[in-house]
Motif scaffolding. Sequence first.
Motif, PDB file in Angstrom:
ATOM      1  N   VAL A 202      37.033  33.498  46.129  1.00 32.61           N
ATOM      2  CA  VAL A 202      35.660  34.011  46.149  1.00 32.61           C
ATOM      3  C   VAL A 202      35.483  35.100  47.203  1.00 32.61           C
ATOM      4  O   VAL A 202      34.483  35.821  47.189  1.00 32.61           O
ATOM      5  CB  VAL A 202      34.615  32.889  46.365  1.00 32.61           C
ATOM      6  N   ASN A 203      36.468  35.239  48.110  1.00 34.69           N
ATOM      7  CA  ASN A 203      36.369  36.260  49.149  1.00 34.69           C
ATOM      8  C   ASN A 203      37.350  37.413  48.950  1.00 34.69           C
ATOM      9  O   ASN A 203      37.390  38.344  49.754  1.00 34.69           O
ATOM     10  CB  ASN A 203      36.600  35.617  50.526  1.00 34.69           C
ATOM     11  N   ASP A 204      38.151  37.341  47.867  1.00 36.23           N
ATOM     12  CA  ASP A 204      39.127  38.398  47.600  1.00 36.23           C
ATOM     13  C   ASP A 204      39.250  38.582  46.089  1.00 36.23           C
ATOM     14  O   ASP A 204      40.142  38.041  45.452  1.00 36.23           O
ATOM     15  CB  ASP A 204      40.482  38.032  48.213  1.00 36.23           C
ATOM     16  N   GLU A 205      38.322  39.361  45.543  1.00 39.40           N
ATOM     17  CA  GLU A 205      38.231  39.538  44.084  1.00 39.40           C
ATOM     18  C   GLU A 205      39.522  40.067  43.470  1.00 39.40           C
ATOM     19  O   GLU A 205      39.896  39.688  42.353  1.00 39.40           O
ATOM     20  CB  GLU A 205      37.079  40.499  43.796  1.00 39.40           C
ATOM     21  N   ASP A 206      40.245  40.904  44.203  1.00 41.42           N
ATOM     22  CA  ASP A 206      41.448  41.539  43.643  1.00 41.42           C
ATOM     23  C   ASP A 206      42.582  40.555  43.383  1.00 41.42           C
ATOM     24  O   ASP A 206      43.447  40.803  42.547  1.00 41.42           O
ATOM     25  CB  ASP A 206      41.947  42.651  44.577  1.00 41.42           C
TER      26      ASP A 206
END
Length: 516
Positions: A202-206
């Motif tokens: 949820v904190n690193d979409e990539d």
Amino acid sequence: MSEINILWVDDEIDLLKPHILFLEKKGYSVSKCTNGADAIDMCDEHNYDIVFLDENMPGLSGLETLTEIKSKLPNLPIVMITKSEEEYIMEDAIGNKIADYLIKPVNPNQILLSLKKNLDHSRLVSEKTTSNYQQEFRKIAMDLAMVNSYEEWIDVYKKLVYWELELENISDTGMVEILESQKQEANSLFFKFIKKNYIDWVNDEDNAPILSNNLFKKLILPEISKSNGTLVVVIDNLRYDQFNIIEKTINKFYKKQEEIPYFSILPTATQYARNSIFSGLMPLEMAQKHPTLWKDDTDEGGKNLHEEEFLQAQLQRLRKDLKFSYHKITTLKNGKQLADNFNNEKENDLTVVVYNFVDMLSHAKTEMEVIKELASDDKAYRSLTNSWFVNSPLLEMIQKAQKLGMKLIITTDHGTINSKVPSKVIGDKNISSNLRYKTGRSLTYEQKEVFAVKDPKDIKLPSIHMSSSFIFAKEDYFFAYPNNYNHFVKYYKNTYQHGGISLEEMIIPCAIFVPK
């Protein structure tokens, strides 16, 4: 195996003596008949397992005899045998629900194959399916030992669903029990995987799978057809296995272009996951950007009343100039009205329909004894979902969309799981009511049975209070309070719940179809 009784009807039956001897040596009992009238009488007097029927006979024709026998014995398999390859004869025979169609001259092995296909089909399929799953069981077990990415978890879950559907109609209940234990093991490992990776996602979409908040941006909007329009259907609470069942009906009208499973956010509950789909935001972002639209668990009133506004805001934020309509169907009357007027949607680039039946079905199973009987397990739950779908206004909408040339996207907000294992939880009086997740202050719980998030901001969830935390139930657990514990457990055990962490709730379908 009891003896199989065959009636063979042919005006030149004597010429078929070698075939009949061949079948008798194989252990079949064959009665002979030379005309349609006698065949009808013999079927009245004896219990035959199958009839071989010549089409071209003097007196009553084969087709006339077929119609007469079927009117009395609709479930008796009849194999039509004919010299003619005329298309209308085939069509008439098929229309009268023949079991098979053979062209003369037939050889004994053709007859034997037809018998196997019609009388021994379920046993042969059952044995082959069991054998195939036994081989696949070892592969899945090896996959589970090594799975370490969300892509691999999607593959494993799809395999488990495939075998669940393959095994549901076989007679070997032992195999079904083995699959259930394999699903349990998979969910146990999946829970550990989510616990380890979800905060990073949820904190690193990539480096994350497609989650609820990215569904429109990454999957749906790139597929919008401005020429003929696109129908997006969100069937609330639809699991992957249920989607696979209703897809068979959709395939009569649409061809699947692509299927991309995605992951529901946590909690896997409607007010979080579906609002996230339409807003394109995580719940914390919704609460911050749209404070008048977002409602917390303990707030009064409906929690999904602003999906249209959320979607409008998302389209504006993404600079998408689309003419769209939004429809939420919660009653049969609503559904019929939209189906009746569906041709009006052809003016839109995007038509969104949220259909709430499956979610209502899961809640009804908790509250109504008759639904508990009808949806006692996953197989029955799938069957009930399919019965609804094939008779629903939603299918009528899909048929009309196909005639209008609209593209079709079918998805859901989260799945559901049959909850079987109680897990004790204690909290203050403002604790949330969902059985698969809890949020509130001073939560006490069994640590091994939950994914606990002390600071909701870590997973982009809003806090009801400064000291609120979230806990999510693992596998098929559900939360129960110590007060009145036994009554609570008895009432909710073996009911369909959502909000927690399981393959069934988190890995969910999104499929793109083009009209046939």
